[in-house]
Design a protein around this motif. Sequence first.
Motif, PDB file in Angstrom:
ATOM      1  N   UNK A  51       0.826  -1.212   0.000  1.00 11.91           N
ATOM      2  CA  UNK A  51       0.000   0.000   0.000  1.00 11.91           C
ATOM      3  C   UNK A  51       0.858   1.258   0.000  1.00 11.91           C
ATOM      4  N   UNK A  52       1.964   1.214   0.754  1.00  9.34           N
ATOM      5  CA  UNK A  52       2.854   2.376   0.872  1.00  9.34           C
ATOM      6  C   UNK A  52       3.859   2.480  -0.278  1.00  9.34           C
ATOM      7  N   UNK A  53       3.785   1.556  -1.231  1.00 13.63           N
ATOM      8  CA  UNK A  53       4.650   1.620  -2.402  1.00 13.63           C
ATOM      9  C   UNK A  53       6.081   1.161  -2.162  1.00 13.63           C
ATOM     10  N   UNK A  54       6.300   0.333  -1.133  1.00 15.14           N
ATOM     11  CA  UNK A  54       7.650  -0.138  -0.822  1.00 15.14           C
ATOM     12  C   UNK A  54       7.998  -1.436  -1.534  1.00 15.14           C
ATOM     13  N   UNK A  55       7.001  -2.276  -1.728  1.00 15.61           N
ATOM     14  CA  UNK A  55       7.219  -3.577  -2.369  1.00 15.61           C
ATOM     15  C   UNK A  55       6.126  -3.813  -3.392  1.00 15.61           C
ATOM     16  N   UNK A  56       6.360  -4.829  -4.196  1.00 17.04           N
ATOM     17  CA  UNK A  56       5.307  -5.307  -5.085  1.00 17.04           C
ATOM     18  C   UNK A  56       5.312  -6.821  -5.052  1.00 17.04           C
ATOM     19  N   UNK A  57       4.128  -7.388  -5.160  1.00 14.10           N
ATOM     20  CA  UNK A  57       3.990  -8.842  -5.242  1.00 14.10           C
ATOM     21  C   UNK A  57       3.880  -9.197  -6.712  1.00 14.10           C
ATOM     22  N   UNK A  58       4.689 -10.177  -7.104  1.00 15.00           N
ATOM     23  CA  UNK A  58       4.705 -10.590  -8.503  1.00 15.00           C
ATOM     24  C   UNK A  58       4.433 -12.090  -8.575  1.00 15.00           C
ATOM     25  N   UNK A  59       3.644 -12.518  -9.561  1.00 10.28           N
ATOM     26  CA  UNK A  59       3.444 -13.967  -9.707  1.00 10.28           C
ATOM     27  C   UNK A  59       4.745 -14.641 -10.133  1.00 10.28           C
ATOM     28  N   UNK A  60       4.960 -15.807  -9.623  1.00  9.71           N
ATOM     29  CA  UNK A  60       6.140 -16.593  -9.997  1.00  9.71           C
ATOM     30  C   UNK A  60       5.897 -17.189 -11.386  1.00  9.71           C
ATOM     31  N   UNK A  61       6.848 -17.011 -12.297  1.00 10.67           N
ATOM     32  CA  UNK A  61       6.646 -17.539 -13.652  1.00 10.67           C
ATOM     33  C   UNK A  61       6.513 -19.061 -13.691  1.00 10.67           C
ATOM     34  N   UNK A  62       7.123 -19.753 -12.741  1.00  8.53           N
ATOM     35  CA  UNK A  62       7.108 -21.223 -12.739  1.00  8.53           C
ATOM     36  C   UNK A  62       5.898 -21.808 -12.007  1.00  8.53           C
ATOM     37  N   UNK A  63       5.325 -21.034 -11.070  1.00  5.49           N
ATOM     38  CA  UNK A  63       4.199 -21.529 -10.272  1.00  5.49           C
ATOM     39  C   UNK A  63       3.309 -20.344  -9.911  1.00  5.49           C
ATOM     40  N   UNK A  64       2.171 -20.235 -10.539  1.00  8.56           N
ATOM     41  CA  UNK A  64       1.294 -19.070 -10.348  1.00  8.56           C
ATOM     42  C   UNK A  64       0.727 -18.971  -8.933  1.00  8.56           C
ATOM     43  N   UNK A  65       0.784 -20.058  -8.179  1.00 13.59           N
ATOM     44  CA  UNK A  65       0.291 -20.010  -6.798  1.00 13.59           C
ATOM     45  C   UNK A  65       1.239 -19.230  -5.892  1.00 13.59           C
ATOM     46  N   UNK A  66       2.491 -19.113  -6.312  1.00 18.25           N
ATOM     47  CA  UNK A  66       3.525 -18.455  -5.499  1.00 18.25           C
ATOM     48  C   UNK A  66       3.620 -16.992  -5.890  1.00 18.25           C
ATOM     49  N   UNK A  67       3.674 -16.140  -4.887  1.00 14.32           N
ATOM     50  CA  UNK A  67       3.859 -14.710  -5.100  1.00 14.32           C
ATOM     51  C   UNK A  67       5.266 -14.342  -4.651  1.00 14.32           C
ATOM     52  N   UNK A  68       6.020 -13.712  -5.535  1.00  7.02           N
ATOM     53  CA  UNK A  68       7.374 -13.264  -5.226  1.00  7.02           C
ATOM     54  C   UNK A  68       7.293 -11.817  -4.758  1.00  7.02           C
ATOM     55  N   UNK A  69       8.069 -11.484  -3.744  1.00  4.63           N
ATOM     56  CA  UNK A  69       8.099 -10.131  -3.191  1.00  4.63           C
ATOM     57  C   UNK A  69       9.329  -9.425  -3.747  1.00  4.63           C
ATOM     58  N   UNK A  70       9.118  -8.232  -4.272  1.00  3.26           N
ATOM     59  CA  UNK A  70      10.221  -7.453  -4.849  1.00  3.26           C
ATOM     60  C   UNK A  70      10.151  -6.028  -4.319  1.00  3.26           C
ATOM     61  N   UNK A  71      11.299  -5.447  -3.988  1.00  2.00           N
ATOM     62  CA  UNK A  71      11.287  -4.040  -3.564  1.00  2.00           C
ATOM     63  C   UNK A  71      11.048  -3.133  -4.776  1.00  2.00           C
ATOM     64  N   UNK A  72      10.360  -2.045  -4.556  1.00  2.00           N
ATOM     65  CA  UNK A  72      10.172  -1.059  -5.624  1.00  2.00           C
ATOM     66  C   UNK A  72      11.405  -0.146  -5.651  1.00  2.00           C
ATOM     67  N   UNK A  73      11.690   0.424  -6.779  1.00  2.00           N
ATOM     68  CA  UNK A  73      12.873   1.290  -6.897  1.00  2.00           C
ATOM     69  C   UNK A  73      12.750   2.516  -5.995  1.00  2.00           C
TER      70      UNK A  73
END
Length: 154
Positions: A76-98
């Motif tokens: 919500x605060x724009x610090x991270x984003x959740x991204x679907x895992x290309x190999x398994x759509x059930x998994x969400x990968x956490x990535x920091x925003x720039x």
Amino acid sequence: MLEYDFHNSISHWVCSTAHLIQREMNAALAPRGITFRQAQVLGSLALEGNLSQVELADRMGVEPPSLVAILDRMERDGLIQRQPCPKDRRIRRIAPRTEVMPMWEQVVDTSRAMRARITRGMTPEQVTLLDQLLTIVRQNLKGDEKPDAAATTA
């Protein structure tokens, strides 16, 4: 009533110290708009790259459902984003925003100041010894061996 000398308990020493450090980190980070747990998320991502929510929870020592609220707020605060895992759509990968970089630099500065405060009065050798001893404790607790029933001062 059962008697137990908590003041001679290694668990008491470590847990009360960890609780105090977390409380002080929360106070130091609050003016920057981030919590200790959020800083842990950013630190894990900075050290290891994008992680799944389960991997991140494991690194932080929390249950995955407990992490969801932290990640929701960070997203919500724009610090991270959740991204679907290309190999398994059930998994969400956490990535920091720039946009998180300036905040991360503040977290690092705060952490360095806290380390200096925590180790004030210690020699470099004592700091090294503390690290070595706590590493042994972590390794002992991660091992497959069951606790010794005779070890009553844990």
